[in-house]
Structure formats: C-alpha cells, structure tokens
Design an enzyme around this catalytic site. Sequence first.
Site, PDB file in Angstrom:
ATOM      1  N   PRO A 201       0.913  -1.464  -0.426  1.00 28.38           N
ATOM      2  CA  PRO A 201       0.030  -0.272  -0.235  1.00 28.38           C
ATOM      3  C   PRO A 201       0.884   1.331   0.145  1.00 28.38           C
ATOM      4  O   PRO A 201       0.191   2.340   0.042  1.00 28.38           O
ATOM      5  CB  PRO A 201      -0.905   0.055   1.633  1.00 28.38           C
ATOM      6  CG  PRO A 201      -0.150  -1.161   1.889  1.00 28.38           C
ATOM      7  CD  PRO A 201       0.773  -2.156   1.290  1.00 28.38           C
TER       8      PRO A 201
ATOM      9  N   GLU B 167       3.573  -6.927   9.020  1.00 27.78           N
ATOM     10  CA  GLU B 167       3.828  -5.633   8.706  1.00 27.78           C
ATOM     11  C   GLU B 167       4.694  -5.532   7.585  1.00 27.78           C
ATOM     12  O   GLU B 167       4.907  -3.436   6.963  1.00 27.78           O
ATOM     13  CB  GLU B 167       3.782  -4.641   9.325  1.00 27.78           C
ATOM     14  CG  GLU B 167       3.790  -4.855  10.957  1.00 27.78           C
ATOM     15  CD  GLU B 167       2.210  -3.474  11.092  1.00 27.78           C
ATOM     16  OE1 GLU B 167       2.497  -2.708  10.958  1.00 27.78           O
ATOM     17  OE2 GLU B 167       1.211  -4.733  10.782  1.00 27.78           O
TER      18      GLU B 167
ATOM     19  N   ARG C 204      -3.348 -10.444 -19.874  1.00 26.37           N
ATOM     20  CA  ARG C 204      -3.957  -9.900 -21.251  1.00 26.37           C
ATOM     21  C   ARG C 204      -3.607  -9.208 -22.244  1.00 26.37           C
ATOM     22  O   ARG C 204      -4.328  -9.455 -23.112  1.00 26.37           O
ATOM     23  CB  ARG C 204      -5.376  -9.669 -20.176  1.00 26.37           C
ATOM     24  CG  ARG C 204      -5.459  -8.156 -19.493  1.00 26.37           C
ATOM     25  CD  ARG C 204      -6.903  -7.465 -18.862  1.00 26.37           C
ATOM     26  NE  ARG C 204      -8.032  -7.477 -20.394  1.00 26.37           N
ATOM     27  CZ  ARG C 204      -8.076  -6.415 -20.787  1.00 26.37           C
ATOM     28  NH1 ARG C 204      -7.263  -5.564 -20.761  1.00 26.37           N
ATOM     29  NH2 ARG C 204      -9.251  -6.616 -21.568  1.00 26.37           N
TER      30      ARG C 204
ATOM     31  N   ASP D 152     -10.149  -0.436 -23.798  1.00 27.30           N
ATOM     32  CA  ASP D 152     -10.579  -1.042 -22.334  1.00 27.30           C
ATOM     33  C   ASP D 152     -10.373   0.895 -21.698  1.00 27.30           C
ATOM     34  O   ASP D 152      -9.714   1.710 -22.065  1.00 27.30           O
ATOM     35  CB  ASP D 152      -9.549  -1.285 -21.543  1.00 27.30           C
ATOM     36  CG  ASP D 152      -9.392  -2.251 -21.995  1.00 27.30           C
ATOM     37  OD1 ASP D 152     -10.090  -3.745 -21.921  1.00 27.30           O
ATOM     38  OD2 ASP D 152      -8.123  -3.740 -21.814  1.00 27.30           O
TER      39      ASP D 152
END
Length: 273
Positions: A92, A119, A161, A176
Amino acid sequence: MRLDVVTIFPEYLEPLNVSLVGKARARGQLDVHVHDLREWTYDRHNTVDDTPYGGGPGMVMKTGPWGAALDEALASGYETGAHGPVLVVPTPSGRPFTQEVAVELSERPWLVFAPARYEGIDRRVIDEYATRMPVYEVSIGDYVLAGGEAAVLVITEAVARLLPGVLGNAESHRDDSFAPGAMANLLEGPVYTKPPEWRGRDIPDVLLNGHHGKIARWRRDEALRRTTANRPDLIERCDPAAFDKHDRQMLSILGWQPGADGRFGRSPEAVEE
C-alpha cells in the site's frame, strides 16, 4: 513470460490455473512458478517473521528466508534461460498500479513477485535486490489487505491479458478504461449485447445503425460522461490537448469548463448544483 511468486500461502495462487491466465499457462505463454517461503526457514516452527526494531505492534518478515528464497528462484530462472528479471512488491505504500504500469510490466520477460504479510518485509531485502534488478513497489488501491497475494492475482491478470495471443481478439484491450491513446485518462462507457430489448429496456439506437463514426463518437461521449461522474480527478489532470472540439462541447454540457491553464474543471454552477 516467466512469473515467480514467493509466498507463505501457495494455495492462494490457485486462481492462476483458471481463466485467461490458466489458458496462457497451458499454451506455454506463461511459465509460472510458485514458491513456499517456509521452505527456506530452518527452525522447528518455520518462522518467517520477528518483532520490529523500534517497537510497535505487528511483526516484520525476516531477511533470511526472503533472501534465500529469492536467490534460489532467480537461480532456477537463469538455469532455464530466463533473463531480465523484475522484482514486483505489492504494498500500500507503493506507487499506484495503473494501466500504464501494466503495459510496462507486460513488456518484461520475467516478473518475480514478493507479496508480504504482517507489517511487511524487512526493507533491506528490497534494497538488496534493487542493486540487481528493477524493483516495482506498487499499490492496487488506497486500502490495506491482509497480505499481498490478492494483489499478485490482480497484477498478473492485468499484465497477462496484454501479452500477444492471450486475448482471443488482439484489439480487445484497445478501448479499455485507461488504455494508452485516446482512452488514457477515461473510463470505458456502457456496453450492450443481444437481445436488443430486455425487460422493457432497449439499447441505444446509435448502436444499431451501423455508422461506425457515430458509434465511435457515442462511445467517446459516454466515456466522458462516466469519467466526469465517477472519476472527476482524471478529467482535472488530463492534458487539454487530449480533447477535441466535440469533447469540449460534451464537457461543457456536463458542467465542465477550461480554466486559465486550459485544464478542465467543474463550473461553479455545476458544483453548486
């Protein structure tokens, strides 16, 4: 493309055997290797984590198992002729994983994933391998998961893809959301298929007239409409040169106007409304 994933939950990666990714593996377009990190532990409890220096809650993944696992994964790759590895660390605290990043990774021949738990991984592991290969620390969103394996699945699907021959139609990803080119900063609009009427709901007439120019324009307008509604930040930071005359007219109808720098923002009246 070769993919290596080092994880304490190999079973989490079973979805790599199904759908487009599974078919690509069966055809030999993807060579996937999943490694159990605990195989490189040497205590009776197969410990992969320890308390953090400096105190605080949670545990940190240890250098020893990660270093040994990555070294062996890299060595086995080199033995089979792979080259140009890239280390991908889902976190993150990384930079956003975007379609642009997916395209970059799809052009690499070998991706090595290091999904963390707890963590995170001792920073020295990332710094060590950054001296040997490019490192992509990427975040799939502004939230925190229990571990990085789900992010590995997301990134792998997005990258795989884009590989030649994986999609049945090579043009499928051209329109897309976020696709390089005309859709780089836009969300794809709504799509429809047969039957033409369902529960009293018809599809837009423009999609039935066979006029490709009008259909393309309708799709572009719908992309602008959806983007202004769901991701106005994309419009705000978009290069004004990306919008043609009709785009500008459509944005005006939707309550957007160019500012002093040329970039579009919501008009005061639209904000108030």
